[in-house]
Design a protein around this motif. Structure first.
Motif, short mmCIF file in Angstrom:
data_model
loop_
_atom_site.label_atom_id
_atom_site.label_comp_id
_atom_site.label_asym_id
_atom_site.label_seq_id
_atom_site.Cartn_x
_atom_site.Cartn_y
_atom_site.Cartn_z
N ALA A 51 0.81 -1.04 0.01
CA ALA A 51 0.00 0.03 0.08
C ALA A 51 0.86 1.43 0.01
CB ALA A 51 -0.77 0.09 1.10
N ALA A 52 1.71 1.33 0.77
CA ALA A 52 2.87 2.26 0.94
C ALA A 52 3.39 2.58 -0.46
CB ALA A 52 3.88 2.13 2.10
N LEU A 53 3.78 1.77 -1.07
CA LEU A 53 4.55 1.78 -2.52
C LEU A 53 3.51 2.00 -3.53
CD1 LEU A 53 7.38 -0.74 -2.24
CD2 LEU A 53 7.35 1.59 -1.71
N GLY A 54 2.37 1.12 -3.36
CA GLY A 54 1.39 1.11 -4.58
C GLY A 54 0.54 2.41 -4.73
N ILE A 55 -0.03 3.00 -3.47
CA ILE A 55 -1.02 4.06 -3.66
C ILE A 55 -0.26 5.05 -4.23
CG2 ILE A 55 -2.20 5.90 -2.48
CD1 ILE A 55 -2.90 3.28 -0.26
N PRO A 56 0.98 5.71 -3.72
CA PRO A 56 1.64 6.68 -4.69
C PRO A 56 1.83 6.59 -6.11
CG PRO A 56 2.61 6.50 -2.43
CD PRO A 56 1.68 5.38 -2.76
N LEU A 57 2.17 5.47 -6.53
CA LEU A 57 2.25 5.01 -7.90
C LEU A 57 1.07 5.16 -8.59
CD1 LEU A 57 4.66 2.17 -7.91
CD2 LEU A 57 5.12 4.37 -8.70
N LEU A 58 -0.17 4.47 -8.01
CA LEU A 58 -1.40 4.61 -8.71
C LEU A 58 -1.82 6.21 -8.80
CD1 LEU A 58 -3.88 2.95 -9.61
CD2 LEU A 58 -4.70 3.15 -7.22
N VAL A 60 0.19 8.79 -9.06
CA VAL A 60 0.83 9.62 -10.21
C VAL A 60 0.46 9.07 -11.37
CG1 VAL A 60 3.23 9.31 -11.09
CG2 VAL A 60 2.94 9.68 -8.76
N LEU A 61 0.12 7.68 -11.67
CA LEU A 61 -0.29 7.26 -12.81
C LEU A 61 -1.56 8.15 -13.34
CD1 LEU A 61 -0.74 5.30 -15.40
CD2 LEU A 61 -1.95 3.75 -13.61
N TYR A 62 -2.47 8.14 -12.44
CA TYR A 62 -3.76 8.73 -12.91
C TYR A 62 -3.75 10.43 -12.96
CZ TYR A 62 -7.04 4.81 -13.31
OH TYR A 62 -7.42 3.72 -14.01
N ALA A 63 -2.72 10.92 -12.10
CA ALA A 63 -2.68 12.40 -12.38
C ALA A 63 -1.90 12.66 -13.74
CB ALA A 63 -1.73 12.82 -11.16
N LEU A 64 -1.16 11.56 -13.82
CA LEU A 64 -0.39 11.97 -15.51
C LEU A 64 -1.62 11.63 -16.52
CD1 LEU A 64 2.96 10.45 -14.81
CD2 LEU A 64 2.59 12.76 -15.32
N ILE A 65 -2.25 10.70 -16.41
CA ILE A 65 -3.24 10.54 -17.47
C ILE A 65 -4.54 11.68 -17.40
CG2 ILE A 65 -5.33 9.21 -18.06
CD1 ILE A 65 -4.15 6.86 -16.73
N ARG A 66 -4.70 12.33 -16.39
CA ARG A 66 -5.52 13.33 -16.55
C ARG A 66 -4.78 14.80 -16.98
NH1 ARG A 66 -9.91 13.55 -12.73
NH2 ARG A 66 -9.39 15.73 -12.25
#
Length: 384
Positions: free
Chosen positions: A120-127, A129-135
């Motif tokens: 969770a600590a690693l995956g949540i920030p990556l998730l 970031v992914l959607y922030a960049l998609i947006r």
């Protein structure tokens, strides 16, 4: 210290082949369940229903990132509950049945909790970031995301021995009773042109009877790690050859090599995800590529890409492992000790030393142990 065992134990090898078959079936079962689980979400429209329900009941005016996290939880929690029995069988019952595990049920549960927290600590920030960049960059997000994920992987490689390993293992500097071994390994590291912060042991025996060693970290975090099971069961010559193999990866620049390889795969994977989201968003009822209801589609896409490329990535890995073996033999000039170490690993770790060819091609990141033993047995100084 046990006496050197130069022969593969026939009974252990029979058990190893059986154990490997069961693990392959479990892998296939979990893979199939994953495909069915994600496909059901998409085929039934539940992915859109979930997002809409969260919006209606909880987050009618909430920020996009909170909707994303709630939607991700809605997808992942049922999956965790569905696969928990399979994880318990594969991770606890099966290793005990084959007399590999020494872990208590309490220890196994604690490791699962820790693993979930780290993920969770690693995956949540990556998730996020992914959607922030998609947006923020709907036409080029795949390019930026691949770059960010590659940078994240490099940072994680450097910090893992400092931040992650101590969560699961107790790392202790090797004591004075092993001074001769410490000096040997530090000389090997110096010969390989790498600086290490020291030689450490970690408590593998609290979880398993298997043995392992590693050269971990980058720059100032680089250190030699030896499982306590390795120290108690292997001779100093054998440990020296095992560590020389790990140093071979440094000599051949395998960390930057694999980072470059992973970077290429990242760019291809995210570009294919970009094309697929653009093509399938409307047919699947998504508002846009940034709709969190598209998470099951991303899961299927990345899973399929990983499965398709697995034989290639494993072939590349086996190539680099053979290079590291060659370095270990040339650096130590102790082929007998290397062969003994590989034989002992097969016996102690319950590893199938001679798996079927198709298994190696599809699933193995290392050459078969029988091949590695044979190479050491026919090695001569002229190959150095």
């Amino acid at each position: 210290m046990t006496e050197a065992a130069l022969d593969l134990d026939p009974q252990r090898q029979a058990r190893a082949r059986e154990y490997a078959r069961v693990r392959r079936r479990l892998f296939a079962l979990q893979l199939g369940l994953g495909v069915i689980y994600l496909a059901v979400w998409l085929a039934t429209g539940w992915h859109v229903t979930l997002r809409a329900s969260i919006e209606f009941n909880l987050l009618a005016t909430g920020p996009w990132w909170l909707l994303l996290l709630f939607t991700a939880a809605g997808f992942s929690i049922p999956w965790s509950l569905i696969t928990f029995p399979l994880g318990y069988y594969a991770g606890f019952v099966l290793p005990h049945r084959y007399e590999l595990s020494t872990q208590t049920i309490g220890g196994w549960i604690l490791d699962r909790v820790k693993g979930f927290a780290v993920s969770a600590a690693l995956g949540i920030p990556l998730l996020l970031v992914l959607y922030a960049l998609i947006r923020g960059a709907p036409e080029t997000w795949w390019l930026w995301t691949a770059a960010v994920y590659t940078l994240f992987g490099a940072v994680l490689t450097a910090l893992a021995p400092v931040l992650l390993m101590p969560i699961f293992y107790k790392l202790v500097p090797l004591g004075e009773e092993h001074q001769s071994l410490i000096e040997r390994l530090l000389r090997l590291a110096e010969q390989a042109g790498t600086h290490v912060r020291g030689v450490y042991t970690f408590d593998m025996s609290r979880r398993t009877k298997a043995a392992n060693a590693a050269l971990v970290g980058m720059g100032r975090t680089r250190r030699i790690l030896l499982g306590d099971t390795l120290l108690t069961e292997f001779s100093e010559d054998e440990i020296e050859t095992v560590l020389a193999h790990e140093l071979g990866h440094h000599v051949h620049n395998d960390i930057p090599f694999f980072m470059a390889t992973q970077t290429a795969f990242n760019f291809v994977a995210f570009f294919l995800a970009f094309l697929s989201l653009n093509a399938l968003a409307a047919p699947l009822g998504l508002r846009s590529s940034a709709d969190p209801a598209g998470l099951p589609l991303l899961g299927l896409l990345f899973g399929a890409f990983g499965l398709i490329t697995m034989p290639l990535t494993n072939a590349i890995s086996r190539w680099r492992e053979r290079m590291a073996d060659a370095y270990a033999l040339a650096a130590t000039r102790k082929p007998e000790a290397f062969a003994q170490a590989m034989t002992r690993l097969a016996n102690q770790n319950l590893a199938d030393a001679n798996p079927e060819r198709w298994v190696v091609l599809l699933l193995h990141s290392h050459p078969p142990l029988r091949e590695r033993i044979a190479r050491a047995e026919r090695w001569s100084p002229g190959e150095a």
